[in-house]
Design a protein around this motif. Structure first.
Motif, PDB file in Angstrom:
ATOM      1  N   ALA A   1       0.569  -1.101  -0.307  1.00 18.48           N
ATOM      2  CA  ALA A   1      -0.220  -0.330  -0.172  1.00 18.48           C
ATOM      3  C   ALA A   1       1.024   1.061   0.199  1.00 18.48           C
ATOM      4  CB  ALA A   1      -0.737  -0.186   1.043  1.00 18.48           C
ATOM      5  N   ALA A   2       2.455   1.340   0.699  1.00 18.97           N
ATOM      6  CA  ALA A   2       2.927   2.721   0.661  1.00 18.97           C
ATOM      7  C   ALA A   2       3.539   2.657  -0.534  1.00 18.97           C
ATOM      8  CB  ALA A   2       3.410   2.246   1.877  1.00 18.97           C
ATOM      9  N   ASP A   3       3.563   1.799  -0.967  1.00 24.03           N
ATOM     10  CA  ASP A   3       4.731   2.579  -2.952  1.00 24.03           C
ATOM     11  C   ASP A   3       3.779   1.553  -3.662  1.00 24.03           C
ATOM     12  OD1 ASP A   3       6.934   2.104  -3.777  1.00 24.03           O
ATOM     13  OD2 ASP A   3       6.481  -0.050  -4.520  1.00 24.03           O
ATOM     14  N   ARG A   4       1.981   2.535  -3.615  1.00 21.76           N
ATOM     15  CA  ARG A   4       1.366   2.365  -4.943  1.00 21.76           C
ATOM     16  C   ARG A   4       1.368   3.319  -5.682  1.00 21.76           C
ATOM     17  NH1 ARG A   4      -3.550  -1.281  -1.770  1.00 21.76           N
ATOM     18  NH2 ARG A   4      -2.174  -3.163  -1.294  1.00 21.76           N
ATOM     19  N   GLU A   5       1.319   4.736  -5.599  1.00 15.92           N
ATOM     20  CA  GLU A   5       1.306   5.546  -5.319  1.00 15.92           C
ATOM     21  C   GLU A   5       1.971   6.475  -5.963  1.00 15.92           C
ATOM     22  OE1 GLU A   5       1.405  10.554  -3.763  1.00 15.92           O
ATOM     23  OE2 GLU A   5      -1.076   9.179  -3.241  1.00 15.92           O
ATOM     24  N   ARG A   6       3.308   5.663  -5.907  1.00 15.02           N
ATOM     25  CA  ARG A   6       4.652   5.756  -6.359  1.00 15.02           C
ATOM     26  C   ARG A   6       4.964   5.530  -8.142  1.00 15.02           C
ATOM     27  NH1 ARG A   6       9.040   3.943  -7.560  1.00 15.02           N
ATOM     28  NH2 ARG A   6       8.648   1.484  -6.336  1.00 15.02           N
ATOM     29  N   CYS A   7       4.162   4.258  -7.434  1.00 11.32           N
ATOM     30  CA  CYS A   7       4.205   2.929  -8.576  1.00 11.32           C
ATOM     31  C   CYS A   7       3.417   3.097 -10.169  1.00 11.32           C
ATOM     32  CB  CYS A   7       3.907   1.663  -8.185  1.00 11.32           C
ATOM     33  SG  CYS A   7       3.721   1.031  -9.289  1.00 11.32           S
ATOM     34  N   ALA A   8       2.565   3.662  -9.295  1.00 11.52           N
ATOM     35  CA  ALA A   8       1.388   4.584  -9.705  1.00 11.52           C
ATOM     36  C   ALA A   8       1.559   5.712 -11.070  1.00 11.52           C
ATOM     37  CB  ALA A   8      -0.127   4.717  -9.509  1.00 11.52           C
ATOM     38  N   LEU A   9       2.477   6.770 -10.645  1.00 14.80           N
ATOM     39  CA  LEU A   9       2.397   7.768 -11.567  1.00 14.80           C
ATOM     40  C   LEU A   9       4.377   7.350 -12.146  1.00 14.80           C
ATOM     41  CD1 LEU A   9       1.743  10.324  -8.205  1.00 14.80           C
ATOM     42  CD2 LEU A   9       0.783  10.060 -10.886  1.00 14.80           C
ATOM     43  N   ARG A  10       4.595   6.556 -11.641  1.00 17.30           N
ATOM     44  CA  ARG A  10       5.730   6.048 -12.268  1.00 17.30           C
ATOM     45  C   ARG A  10       5.604   5.423 -13.510  1.00 17.30           C
ATOM     46  NH1 ARG A  10      10.029   7.169 -15.305  1.00 17.30           N
ATOM     47  NH2 ARG A  10      12.077   5.552 -15.446  1.00 17.30           N
ATOM     48  N   ALA A  11       4.428   4.466 -13.439  1.00  8.70           N
ATOM     49  CA  ALA A  11       3.393   3.635 -14.114  1.00  8.70           C
ATOM     50  C   ALA A  11       3.179   4.538 -15.672  1.00  8.70           C
ATOM     51  CB  ALA A  11       2.638   1.781 -14.371  1.00  8.70           C
ATOM     52  N   TRP A  12       2.571   5.499 -15.550  1.00  7.77           N
ATOM     53  CA  TRP A  12       2.062   6.188 -16.518  1.00  7.77           C
ATOM     54  C   TRP A  12       3.044   7.192 -16.985  1.00  7.77           C
ATOM     55  CZ3 TRP A  12      -2.337   5.619 -18.048  1.00  7.77           C
ATOM     56  CH2 TRP A  12      -3.716   5.188 -17.212  1.00  7.77           C
ATOM     57  N   GLN A  13       4.179   7.334 -15.877  1.00  6.92           N
ATOM     58  CA  GLN A  13       5.639   8.424 -16.622  1.00  6.92           C
ATOM     59  C   GLN A  13       5.986   7.383 -17.974  1.00  6.92           C
ATOM     60  OE1 GLN A  13       8.853   9.269 -14.256  1.00  6.92           O
ATOM     61  NE2 GLN A  13       8.429  10.599 -15.452  1.00  6.92           N
ATOM     62  N   LEU A  14       6.073   6.193 -17.817  1.00  8.47           N
ATOM     63  CA  LEU A  14       6.733   5.163 -18.749  1.00  8.47           C
ATOM     64  C   LEU A  14       5.690   5.418 -20.024  1.00  8.47           C
ATOM     65  CD1 LEU A  14       8.086   2.952 -16.017  1.00  8.47           C
ATOM     66  CD2 LEU A  14       9.480   4.135 -17.654  1.00  8.47           C
ATOM     67  N   LEU A  15       4.004   4.980 -19.366  1.00  8.87           N
ATOM     68  CA  LEU A  15       3.773   5.143 -20.846  1.00  8.87           C
ATOM     69  C   LEU A  15       3.180   6.186 -21.532  1.00  8.87           C
ATOM     70  CD1 LEU A  15       1.117   2.333 -18.751  1.00  8.87           C
ATOM     71  CD2 LEU A  15       2.477   1.894 -20.942  1.00  8.87           C
ATOM     72  N   GLY A  16       3.823   7.318 -20.922  1.00 12.15           N
ATOM     73  CA  GLY A  16       3.730   8.522 -21.722  1.00 12.15           C
ATOM     74  C   GLY A  16       2.455   8.972 -21.773  1.00 12.15           C
ATOM     75  N   MET A  17       1.827   9.194 -20.434  1.00 14.34           N
ATOM     76  CA  MET A  17       0.826   9.741 -20.331  1.00 14.34           C
ATOM     77  C   MET A  17       0.955  10.486 -19.153  1.00 14.34           C
ATOM     78  SD  MET A  17      -2.342   6.929 -21.516  1.00 14.34           S
ATOM     79  CE  MET A  17      -1.576   6.189 -22.477  1.00 14.34           C
ATOM     80  N   THR A  18       0.780  11.898 -19.194  1.00 15.29           N
ATOM     81  CA  THR A  18       0.346  13.005 -18.257  1.00 15.29           C
ATOM     82  C   THR A  18      -0.476  12.988 -17.166  1.00 15.29           C
ATOM     83  OG1 THR A  18       1.281  14.735 -19.230  1.00 15.29           O
ATOM     84  CG2 THR A  18       0.220  14.849 -17.437  1.00 15.29           C
TER      85      THR A  18
END
Length: 195
Positions: free
Chosen positions: A172-189
């Motif tokens: 749970a503590a890592d989900r927000e960071r992981c989600a934002l990084r995943a979107w960044q890798l997918l090239g979406m703001t």
């Protein structure tokens, strides 16, 4: 003649008037119980947390999937309500969808764990409604460079599914960071709203 026990019983059982209140309490309790105990948490724990009997739980939600779908329905309705403002960009809508995924990761796990070959039509309907909302902002997002050129609505939905699936395997503590990084890798703001 009414006894004190009979009068107390009538006060405790509000009947049909309590239905909406009980349903809301069950949904709030389900969010908490699933987050605390995982996707296999006993449904009677949801009823206890909501302060209602199991009969009330099953009248509203005949099975676990019905409860999970009701949670998703609330989330999709929230995104649709926010999207009524034409000035809200795709990045904000994706942020709301992502916040929901972060907070209901167990529900995602339950909803996608079906062994059936054909997806549940209720899930398909919720997916289609989400596609309509996100698709309504895609042209602007392309023009503003918030998504890669050539991105389609199906690409955006695939991104949502990929991010949500990734979150089911994160603490749970890592989900927000992981989600934002995943979107960044997918090239979406994505603009993640505060809790």
């Amino acid at each position: 003649m009414s006894t004190p026990a009979t009068k107390a019983s009538r006060r405790a059982n509000a009947g049909p008037r309590a239905a909406a209140r009980n349903r809301a309490a069950l949904l709030a309790a389900a969010r908490e119980i699933f987050a605390e105990h995982g996707s296999h948490a006993p449904l009677n724990a949801v009823a206890r947390r909501a302060g209602v009997g199991q009969g009330s739980l099953y009248r509203h939600f005949p099975d676990r999937m019905a409860l999970v779908l009701a949670l998703f329905e609330e989330q999709v309705s929230t995104v649709e309500r926010i999207a009524r403002d034409p000035g809200v960009p795709l990045a904000d809508l994706l942020g709301v969808v992502t916040r929901h995924a972060i907070e209901s990761v167990v529900s995602i796990d339950v909803a996608t764990a079906s062994p059936e070959q054909r997806p549940d039509p209720r899930l398909v309907d919720l997916r289609d409604r989400t596609a309509d909302v996100l698709g309504s902002r895609l042209e602007r997002a392309l023009a503003e460079g918030d998504v890669r050129p050539g991105t389609t609505v199906d690409d955006v939905l695939l991104g949502v599914e990929m991010v949500a699936a990734t979150l089911t395997r994160r603490p749970a503590a890592d989900r927000e960071r992981c989600a934002l990084r995943a979107w960044q890798l997918l090239g979406m703001t994505v603009h993640l709203p505060d809790r």
